[in-house]
Write a protein that holds these residues in place. Sequence first.
Motif, PDB file in Angstrom:
ATOM      1  N   THR A  40      33.995  41.240  38.804  1.00  6.61           N
ATOM      2  CA  THR A  40      35.077  40.193  39.322  1.00  6.61           C
ATOM      3  C   THR A  40      34.511  39.742  40.686  1.00  6.61           C
ATOM      4  O   THR A  40      34.642  38.658  40.995  1.00  6.61           O
ATOM      5  CB  THR A  40      36.392  40.736  39.327  1.00  6.61           C
ATOM      6  OG1 THR A  40      37.029  40.994  38.076  1.00  6.61           O
ATOM      7  CG2 THR A  40      37.462  39.495  39.881  1.00  6.61           C
ATOM      8  N   VAL A  41      34.181  40.804  41.567  1.00  4.93           N
ATOM      9  CA  VAL A  41      33.792  40.514  42.916  1.00  4.93           C
ATOM     10  C   VAL A  41      32.552  39.608  42.957  1.00  4.93           C
ATOM     11  O   VAL A  41      32.611  38.701  43.674  1.00  4.93           O
ATOM     12  CB  VAL A  41      33.274  41.800  43.932  1.00  4.93           C
ATOM     13  CG1 VAL A  41      32.681  41.456  45.075  1.00  4.93           C
ATOM     14  CG2 VAL A  41      34.729  42.620  44.076  1.00  4.93           C
ATOM     15  N   ALA A  42      31.495  39.996  41.979  1.00  8.13           N
ATOM     16  CA  ALA A  42      30.403  39.408  41.815  1.00  8.13           C
ATOM     17  C   ALA A  42      30.473  37.627  41.454  1.00  8.13           C
ATOM     18  O   ALA A  42      30.201  36.816  42.094  1.00  8.13           O
ATOM     19  CB  ALA A  42      29.615  39.790  40.881  1.00  8.13           C
ATOM     20  N   TYR A  43      31.640  37.542  40.442  1.00 11.94           N
ATOM     21  CA  TYR A  43      31.798  36.300  39.999  1.00 11.94           C
ATOM     22  C   TYR A  43      32.542  35.169  41.235  1.00 11.94           C
ATOM     23  O   TYR A  43      32.581  34.087  41.023  1.00 11.94           O
ATOM     24  CB  TYR A  43      32.276  35.916  38.655  1.00 11.94           C
ATOM     25  CG  TYR A  43      33.558  36.201  38.341  1.00 11.94           C
ATOM     26  CD1 TYR A  43      34.722  35.537  38.951  1.00 11.94           C
ATOM     27  CD2 TYR A  43      33.992  37.377  37.473  1.00 11.94           C
ATOM     28  CE1 TYR A  43      35.956  35.868  38.645  1.00 11.94           C
ATOM     29  CE2 TYR A  43      35.339  37.515  37.152  1.00 11.94           C
ATOM     30  CZ  TYR A  43      36.440  36.828  37.757  1.00 11.94           C
ATOM     31  OH  TYR A  43      37.683  37.193  37.651  1.00 11.94           O
ATOM     32  N   THR A  44      33.434  36.036  41.881  1.00 12.43           N
ATOM     33  CA  THR A  44      34.077  35.379  42.795  1.00 12.43           C
ATOM     34  C   THR A  44      33.650  34.781  43.796  1.00 12.43           C
ATOM     35  O   THR A  44      33.575  33.600  44.330  1.00 12.43           O
ATOM     36  CB  THR A  44      35.254  36.402  43.487  1.00 12.43           C
ATOM     37  OG1 THR A  44      36.131  36.876  42.405  1.00 12.43           O
ATOM     38  CG2 THR A  44      35.998  35.725  44.521  1.00 12.43           C
ATOM     39  N   TRP A  45      32.248  35.625  44.201  1.00  9.03           N
ATOM     40  CA  TRP A  45      31.468  35.101  45.513  1.00  9.03           C
ATOM     41  C   TRP A  45      30.737  33.941  44.935  1.00  9.03           C
ATOM     42  O   TRP A  45      30.324  32.914  45.802  1.00  9.03           O
ATOM     43  CB  TRP A  45      30.453  36.256  45.699  1.00  9.03           C
ATOM     44  CG  TRP A  45      29.371  36.005  46.549  1.00  9.03           C
ATOM     45  CD1 TRP A  45      28.207  35.130  46.271  1.00  9.03           C
ATOM     46  CD2 TRP A  45      29.339  35.853  48.174  1.00  9.03           C
ATOM     47  NE1 TRP A  45      27.258  34.998  47.373  1.00  9.03           N
ATOM     48  CE2 TRP A  45      28.004  35.304  48.568  1.00  9.03           C
ATOM     49  CE3 TRP A  45      30.194  36.144  49.245  1.00  9.03           C
ATOM     50  CZ2 TRP A  45      27.609  35.119  49.847  1.00  9.03           C
ATOM     51  CZ3 TRP A  45      29.501  36.000  50.450  1.00  9.03           C
ATOM     52  CH2 TRP A  45      28.548  35.470  50.804  1.00  9.03           C
ATOM     53  N   ILE A  46      29.984  34.064  43.570  1.00  4.42           N
ATOM     54  CA  ILE A  46      29.319  32.950  43.076  1.00  4.42           C
ATOM     55  C   ILE A  46      30.005  31.673  42.923  1.00  4.42           C
ATOM     56  O   ILE A  46      29.670  30.725  43.418  1.00  4.42           O
ATOM     57  CB  ILE A  46      28.702  33.464  41.805  1.00  4.42           C
ATOM     58  CG1 ILE A  46      27.695  34.663  41.996  1.00  4.42           C
ATOM     59  CG2 ILE A  46      27.901  32.111  41.155  1.00  4.42           C
ATOM     60  CD1 ILE A  46      27.282  35.438  40.438  1.00  4.42           C
ATOM     61  N   CYS A  47      31.457  31.931  42.409  1.00  7.71           N
ATOM     62  CA  CYS A  47      32.318  30.598  42.284  1.00  7.71           C
ATOM     63  C   CYS A  47      32.662  29.970  43.735  1.00  7.71           C
ATOM     64  O   CYS A  47      32.513  28.699  43.728  1.00  7.71           O
ATOM     65  CB  CYS A  47      33.411  30.758  41.496  1.00  7.71           C
ATOM     66  SG  CYS A  47      32.865  31.398  39.874  1.00  7.71           S
ATOM     67  N   GLY A  48      32.722  30.771  44.610  1.00 10.26           N
ATOM     68  CA  GLY A  48      32.881  30.396  45.922  1.00 10.26           C
ATOM     69  C   GLY A  48      31.885  29.559  46.592  1.00 10.26           C
ATOM     70  O   GLY A  48      32.020  28.610  47.091  1.00 10.26           O
ATOM     71  N   ALA A  49      30.705  30.377  46.480  1.00  6.65           N
ATOM     72  CA  ALA A  49      29.335  29.376  46.813  1.00  6.65           C
ATOM     73  C   ALA A  49      29.202  28.218  46.067  1.00  6.65           C
ATOM     74  O   ALA A  49      28.910  27.102  46.665  1.00  6.65           O
ATOM     75  CB  ALA A  49      28.259  30.351  46.616  1.00  6.65           C
ATOM     76  N   VAL A  50      29.508  27.991  44.705  1.00  6.93           N
ATOM     77  CA  VAL A  50      29.190  26.788  44.092  1.00  6.93           C
ATOM     78  C   VAL A  50      30.218  25.905  44.417  1.00  6.93           C
ATOM     79  O   VAL A  50      29.874  24.547  44.695  1.00  6.93           O
ATOM     80  CB  VAL A  50      29.606  27.057  42.526  1.00  6.93           C
ATOM     81  CG1 VAL A  50      29.629  25.939  41.693  1.00  6.93           C
ATOM     82  CG2 VAL A  50      28.123  27.881  41.960  1.00  6.93           C
ATOM     83  N   GLY A  51      31.624  26.273  44.737  1.00  2.00           N
ATOM     84  CA  GLY A  51      32.675  25.488  45.260  1.00  2.00           C
ATOM     85  C   GLY A  51      32.288  24.700  46.595  1.00  2.00           C
ATOM     86  O   GLY A  51      32.692  23.686  46.737  1.00  2.00           O
ATOM     87  N   ALA A  52      31.715  25.592  47.408  1.00  2.00           N
ATOM     88  CA  ALA A  52      31.112  25.007  48.832  1.00  2.00           C
ATOM     89  C   ALA A  52      29.963  24.044  48.621  1.00  2.00           C
ATOM     90  O   ALA A  52      29.951  23.100  49.592  1.00  2.00           O
ATOM     91  CB  ALA A  52      30.800  26.172  49.417  1.00  2.00           C
ATOM     92  N   LEU A  53      29.151  24.166  47.726  1.00  2.00           N
ATOM     93  CA  LEU A  53      28.057  23.106  47.588  1.00  2.00           C
ATOM     94  C   LEU A  53      28.274  21.655  47.593  1.00  2.00           C
ATOM     95  O   LEU A  53      27.633  20.900  48.139  1.00  2.00           O
ATOM     96  CB  LEU A  53      26.817  23.688  46.597  1.00  2.00           C
ATOM     97  CG  LEU A  53      25.663  22.901  46.519  1.00  2.00           C
ATOM     98  CD1 LEU A  53      24.766  22.947  47.837  1.00  2.00           C
ATOM     99  CD2 LEU A  53      24.882  23.416  45.367  1.00  2.00           C
ATOM    100  N   PHE A  66      36.559  29.051  43.652  1.00  4.34           N
ATOM    101  CA  PHE A  66      36.227  27.701  43.408  1.00  4.34           C
ATOM    102  C   PHE A  66      36.818  26.647  44.659  1.00  4.34           C
ATOM    103  O   PHE A  66      36.075  25.846  45.213  1.00  4.34           O
ATOM    104  CB  PHE A  66      36.423  27.385  42.264  1.00  4.34           C
ATOM    105  CG  PHE A  66      35.523  26.012  41.730  1.00  4.34           C
ATOM    106  CD1 PHE A  66      36.201  24.895  41.807  1.00  4.34           C
ATOM    107  CD2 PHE A  66      34.458  26.087  41.205  1.00  4.34           C
ATOM    108  CE1 PHE A  66      35.288  23.431  41.748  1.00  4.34           C
ATOM    109  CE2 PHE A  66      33.413  25.039  40.732  1.00  4.34           C
ATOM    110  CZ  PHE A  66      34.184  23.846  41.066  1.00  4.34           C
ATOM    111  N   LEU A  67      38.307  26.767  44.649  1.00  6.77           N
ATOM    112  CA  LEU A  67      38.780  25.798  45.490  1.00  6.77           C
ATOM    113  C   LEU A  67      38.461  26.247  46.883  1.00  6.77           C
ATOM    114  O   LEU A  67      38.555  25.518  48.016  1.00  6.77           O
ATOM    115  CB  LEU A  67      40.344  25.767  45.434  1.00  6.77           C
ATOM    116  CG  LEU A  67      40.680  25.041  43.933  1.00  6.77           C
ATOM    117  CD1 LEU A  67      42.078  25.153  43.606  1.00  6.77           C
ATOM    118  CD2 LEU A  67      40.247  23.601  44.164  1.00  6.77           C
ATOM    119  N   SER A  68      38.375  27.595  47.258  1.00  9.47           N
ATOM    120  CA  SER A  68      38.091  28.107  48.731  1.00  9.47           C
ATOM    121  C   SER A  68      36.975  27.689  49.284  1.00  9.47           C
ATOM    122  O   SER A  68      36.739  27.130  50.429  1.00  9.47           O
ATOM    123  CB  SER A  68      38.331  29.577  48.892  1.00  9.47           C
ATOM    124  OG  SER A  68      39.659  30.067  48.408  1.00  9.47           O
TER     125      SER A  68
END
Length: 523
Positions: A75-88, A207-209
């Motif tokens: 969960t930690v891993a996909y949370t970081w990844i989705c945060g980075a994707v959301g930021a790009l 994603f939203l963050s």
Amino acid sequence: MPFGILEPEASSQCPGTVVITDHSNLHDSTTTEGSVPVTSGLKKDASGVVVLAPQPSDSPGDPLNWTATKKNLFTVAYTWICGAVGALGPLLIAAYRPLSQQWGVEIGQFATGAQGSLLCGFGVGAVLFNAVAAKMGKRPVYLFTNAMLMIACFWGAASRSFASFVASRAVAGLCMGPMTALVPASVGDVWFVHERGLRTSLYALAFLSGNHLASPIAGTIIEHGSWRICMNAMGGAFGVSTLLVFFLMPETTFERIHEGMEAKSTSAHLETSEEHEIRQGQSYARQLLPYQGYRGRTAFSKALVGPFFALANPTVVWAAVLFMTNLGFVVGLGATQSLIFGAPPYNFSITQVGLVNLSAFVAALLGTAASKPLLDGIAQRLSKSNHGIFEPEFRLIPMVFTLLFTTAGYFVWGQSISQGLPWAVPVVVGLGFVTFGTQIGIATIFTYVVDCHQQDAAPALGLITLCQAMFSFGLTFYINEWVSQSGPRDCFFAIGSHGRLDFSHAPVVSPLRYEIICGGRCC
């Protein structure tokens, strides 16, 4: 059933309808077989009350049987990844006006090139890499796309022409797609039904963050440094993502065969019983292999076009319409921030425009805090009143909050900006309401689809992502011109009205619509 949900007329069990509460004191036809409750012999959680759904196999290779630590690290891993994707995506939004002048193009053309190319690739990637995952598994897709995202960001930072920069954004968008489509499906692989609401909400929060925190951070860096620094930083973030996938995200695709009420398993990765035994005793080092040997039975061409057949399913169509409008208009709202707040009466600097989104980040956190009682809590309470039987439609109740908050938020945003009210009114109230409602809506939509179509979640979510990306892509062509010509009041009042349209088609509205949706997900 509660709320007038009708029993399906089909003779087979409706997909997604499962027993999740042990009511051993009930002996009616819906919960017992003779005098023995149907929950007898089923695996339950530590409390002994919640029935595990889906039923895990006895194999230690089954992701449902992973330890709590392994699941939480995943969960930690996909949370970081989705945060980075959301930021790009919105990384450079705060600087659209000065960057368009630097590149010598109109702001609308710059938005279409920088954002539109990314969104177009995003939608295509969701469908393309879903087909690859169907043939090779999810892990190699996660590894490849994260590595390519790192390369695309470094490429964009080094671009010396607008055409090269746009091309780098298109490649990045292509590799962002599977993060939206496959991650919720992976959540369904790893977590039980009664646990998915919170984990899907964490995905939406990430994603939203990332979407909302990118502008405040990037705006400050751009104003005092360079936009190239931001792109290089994103490249580093995806370098970390690649490492997280490699070490913390093993393959989650696992095939279970259910006979009656007992779960038996086979690994979709392996073909022989000897290989299956190796899979069961697989070491951590073996799990780190980029490719686990998965060979999907579906032809690649069929997997590629398969998601489009989901358009015949009312569940998926409703989810696609709701997701593409809710998230699409949030993207459009962000794309206009530089135009609105960079001009009178606000005259914000690049940094100040970026800081507008801090309100949205706080609202997303509040939406996540509310998601567990709203998604998992309501579903469990309704299941108890339904003789322990869970229906995916129980997930839809929180959509009421999405309707109320997003509609009110867009109205406040448009009215306050048109009248030049203090920035706190549109930013704190308007944007905060929109984000809170959208956060709950995204978590609800994806959890509902995964609950209805566990086995086909990835292609269904791929189609939903494609629809959203194409909608947002089209919006970038005219959203700034729409605000300039019609004014923010008329523009965002029209957008705010979409909530009522979405909700009027929601299956939560009436028993008739429950019957339609249930029929759409029956075998």
